[in-house]
Design an enzyme around this catalytic site. Structure first.
Site, PDB file in Angstrom:
ATOM      1  N   CYS A   1      -6.531   1.345   1.894  1.00 50.27           N
ATOM      2  CA  CYS A   1      -6.492  -0.015   2.454  1.00 50.27           C
ATOM      3  C   CYS A   1      -7.777  -0.794   2.191  1.00 50.27           C
ATOM      4  CB  CYS A   1      -6.179   0.014   3.940  1.00 50.27           C
ATOM      5  SG  CYS A   1      -7.308   1.035   4.906  1.00 50.27           S
TER       6      CYS A   1
ATOM      7  N   ASP B   1      -1.802  -7.460   4.369  1.00 47.73           N
ATOM      8  CA  ASP B   1      -1.828  -6.076   4.834  1.00 47.73           C
ATOM      9  C   ASP B   1      -0.759  -5.318   4.064  1.00 47.73           C
ATOM     10  OD1 ASP B   1      -1.518  -3.666   6.145  1.00 47.73           O
ATOM     11  OD2 ASP B   1      -1.457  -4.517   8.156  1.00 47.73           O
TER      12      ASP B   1
ATOM     13  N   GLN C   1       0.849  -1.196   0.000  1.00 48.46           N
ATOM     14  CA  GLN C   1       0.000   0.000   0.000  1.00 48.46           C
ATOM     15  C   GLN C   1       0.882   1.242   0.000  1.00 48.46           C
ATOM     16  OE1 GLN C   1      -2.882   0.351   3.178  1.00 48.46           O
ATOM     17  NE2 GLN C   1      -3.245   2.509   2.732  1.00 48.46           N
TER      18      GLN C   1
ATOM     19  N   HIS D   1      -7.773   0.828   9.756  1.00 45.67           N
ATOM     20  CA  HIS D   1      -7.064   0.137   8.676  1.00 45.67           C
ATOM     21  C   HIS D   1      -7.733  -1.199   8.360  1.00 45.67           C
ATOM     22  CE1 HIS D   1      -3.643  -0.749   6.138  1.00 45.67           C
ATOM     23  NE2 HIS D   1      -3.377  -1.865   6.803  1.00 45.67           N
TER      24      HIS D   1
END
EC number: 3.4.19.12
Length: 230
Positions: A95, A184, A89, A169
């Protein structure tokens, strides 16, 4: 994560399903709310489930844990199958979209795409890229950015201003090659959480979600949605 900044998405199935529909995903899989973590409430989630998205607060405790986890994995190593589709990211507040991409990309064989699907095109074009290259590719992918922006305004709460700092997030939890992976884009690599199956993915993913909650017992801002067969 300086540079591009998007408006945050809500962890709201209506918003995520509409977003994916606009990107050309056929609604044979739909996101649904996970109302609670106990077996009775999990039994209300339609099966099968192929991904879980968790929205959680980035706190000091979490950041300490994240650093320790990263150092531990770098020193001890972990097994990660090459079949996992993972991207970094580089866009602030993206996200939610990256979580959705992770959920769909790692279940692509189960999905049906409409003709000319923007999402299918992005996944096909980025399939052999590195996680960093995929991040840069998304930065310049206007069709997804514009759809994200539209969806960010469709939530139940008013979208914050583009400059407002957001401390929530999204991560995706998916089953790939018999293992449960946490994806993630803020982390350098996928996290292998051990064995899972299509049948037990929801329960196994929720066990990971519970650990997030246990690390921050004073926090209430946790929300999970599951990608279920419609």
């Amino acid at each position: 994560m300086e540079g591009q900044r998007w408006l945050p998405l809500e962890a709201n199935p209506e918003v995520t399903n509409q977003f994916l529909k606009q990107l050309g995903l056929h609604p044979n899989w739909q996101f649904v709310d996970v109302y609670g973590m106990d077996p009775e409430l999990l039994s209300m989630v339609p099966r099968p489930v192929c991904a879980v998205l968790l929205l959680f607060p980035i706190t000091e405790k979490y950041e300490v844990f994240r650093t320790e986890e990263e150092e531990k994995i770098k020193s001890q190593g972990q097994d990660v199958t090459s079949s996992v589709y993972f991207m970094k990211q580089t866009i602030s507040n993206a996200c939610g979209t990256i979580g959705l991409i992770h959920a769909i990309a790692n279940n692509k064989d189960k999905m049906h795409f409409e003709s000319g699907s923007t999402l299918k095109k992005f996944l096909e074009e980025s399939v052999s890229m590195s996680p960093e290259e995929r991040a840069r590719y998304l930065e310049n992918y206007d069709a997804i950015r514009v759809t994200h922006e539209t969806s960010a305004h469709e939530g139940q709460t008013e979208a914050p201003s583009i400059d407002e700092k957001v401390d929530l997030h999204f991560i995706a939890l998916v089953h790939v090659d018999g293992h449960l992976y946490e994806l993630d884009g803020r982390k350098p690599f996928p996290i292998n959480h051990g064995e899972t199956s299509d049948e037990t993915l929801l329960e196994d993913a929720i066990e990971v979600c519970k650990k997030f909650m246990e690390r921050d017992p004073d926090e209430l801002r946790f929300n999970a949605i599951a990608l279920s067969a419609a």
